[in-house]
Design an enzyme around this catalytic site. Structure first.
Site, PDB file in Angstrom:
ATOM      1  N   ILE A  14       0.816  -1.223   0.000  1.00 43.68           N
ATOM      2  CA  ILE A  14       0.000   0.000   0.000  1.00 43.68           C
ATOM      3  C   ILE A  14       0.849   1.273   0.000  1.00 43.68           C
ATOM      4  CG2 ILE A  14      -2.017  -1.098   1.018  1.00 43.68           C
ATOM      5  CD1 ILE A  14      -1.238   0.167   3.699  1.00 43.68           C
ATOM      6  N   GLU A  38      -0.845  -5.442   9.279  1.00 44.51           N
ATOM      7  CA  GLU A  38      -0.209  -4.304   8.618  1.00 44.51           C
ATOM      8  C   GLU A  38       1.278  -4.375   8.952  1.00 44.51           C
ATOM      9  OE1 GLU A  38      -2.438  -1.259  10.484  1.00 44.51           O
ATOM     10  OE2 GLU A  38      -4.202  -1.587   9.233  1.00 44.51           O
ATOM     11  N   ALA A  76      23.066   6.754  14.834  1.00 40.92           N
ATOM     12  CA  ALA A  76      22.407   5.605  14.208  1.00 40.92           C
ATOM     13  C   ALA A  76      21.969   5.982  12.809  1.00 40.92           C
ATOM     14  CB  ALA A  76      21.202   5.177  15.046  1.00 40.92           C
ATOM     15  N   GLU A  96      27.346  11.659  11.331  1.00 43.00           N
ATOM     16  CA  GLU A  96      26.559  12.362  12.336  1.00 43.00           C
ATOM     17  C   GLU A  96      27.395  13.080  13.388  1.00 43.00           C
ATOM     18  OE1 GLU A  96      23.504   9.892  14.024  1.00 43.00           O
ATOM     19  OE2 GLU A  96      22.423   9.798  12.122  1.00 43.00           O
ATOM     20  N   SER A 113      10.458  -3.109  16.712  1.00 45.26           N
ATOM     21  CA  SER A 113       9.006  -3.161  16.957  1.00 45.26           C
ATOM     22  C   SER A 113       8.417  -4.365  16.238  1.00 45.26           C
ATOM     23  CB  SER A 113       8.330  -1.883  16.449  1.00 45.26           C
ATOM     24  OG  SER A 113       8.833  -0.755  17.114  1.00 45.26           O
ATOM     25  N   GLU A 138      21.178  15.941   3.518  1.00 43.31           N
ATOM     26  CA  GLU A 138      20.668  17.303   3.365  1.00 43.31           C
ATOM     27  C   GLU A 138      19.381  17.555   4.153  1.00 43.31           C
ATOM     28  OE1 GLU A 138      18.075  17.316  -0.737  1.00 43.31           O
ATOM     29  OE2 GLU A 138      20.240  17.564  -0.922  1.00 43.31           O
TER      30      GLU A 138
END
Length: 185
Positions: A14, A38, A76, A96, A113, A138
């Protein structure tokens, strides 16, 4: 022993995005009934527990739109296609934070999760840092922050550190230091 597997009867994509894809699965449950699932598909991620020579934990402050607030997190990022997690970890650390390392040790991997997403995060650690160059994407705005273990624990209580990977990192460092103190006694 009961078989808990769910058989996918039909799958419909979807949404296909830059970071995640979303699909809906019609599944047959172990009891023969059907249901919908889902699912968010993610290419995986890395996180780096980096500690400076001054024993400070390297973090980045950034705004998280899904939460509508700023968080302090360990560095991360998403795995790039065909990229090995260790290489990704080294790249993300430099992008980072501006720190580079030639020594990464894998700590663990875990699903973030599993109730609705297949994202797995590979956690690495290093205390061998040297200066590199910061070059974030960016659309990524981060600020380098270095905190002591005590400061990190306070920030968890204040919910300024409020994500699982970073809380895991702080507890990991605390456990390692406790074990080192036991060996030295």
């Amino acid at each position: 022993m009961m078989n808990f597997n769910e058989k996918t009867l039909h799958k419909e994509s979807i949404y296909e995005g830059r970071i995640v894809d979303v699909s809906v699965h019609d599944v047959e449950l172990p009891n023969g009934k059907t249901s919908k699932r889902e699912i968010i598909n993610h290419p995986g991620a890395v996180a780096i527990i980096a500690v400076t020579s001054e024993n400070k934990i390297v973090m980045v402050r950034q705004f998280r739109k899904a939460l509508e607030k700023e968080l302090l997190e360990i560095p991360a990022g998403k795995l790039e296609e065909n990229e090995e997690p260790e290489n990704s970890a080294a790249r993300e650390l430099e992008e980072e934070t501006g720190y580079k390392t030639n020594q990464l040790t894998k700590v663990t991997s875990f699903y973030t999760s599993p109730g609705f997403a297949d994202e797995i995060i590979h956690v690495y650690e290093t205390d061998q840092l040297f200066e590199g160059v910061t070059y974030t994407d960016e659309d990524e705005f981060v600020e380098l922050v270095e905190v002591t273990l005590d400061e990190a624990e306070s920030l968890i209580k204040e919910e300024k550190i409020h994500d699982a990977k970073t809380i895991f990192a702080v507890h990991h460092i605390k456990q390692q230091r406790a074990q080192a103190n036991l060996k030295n006694d």
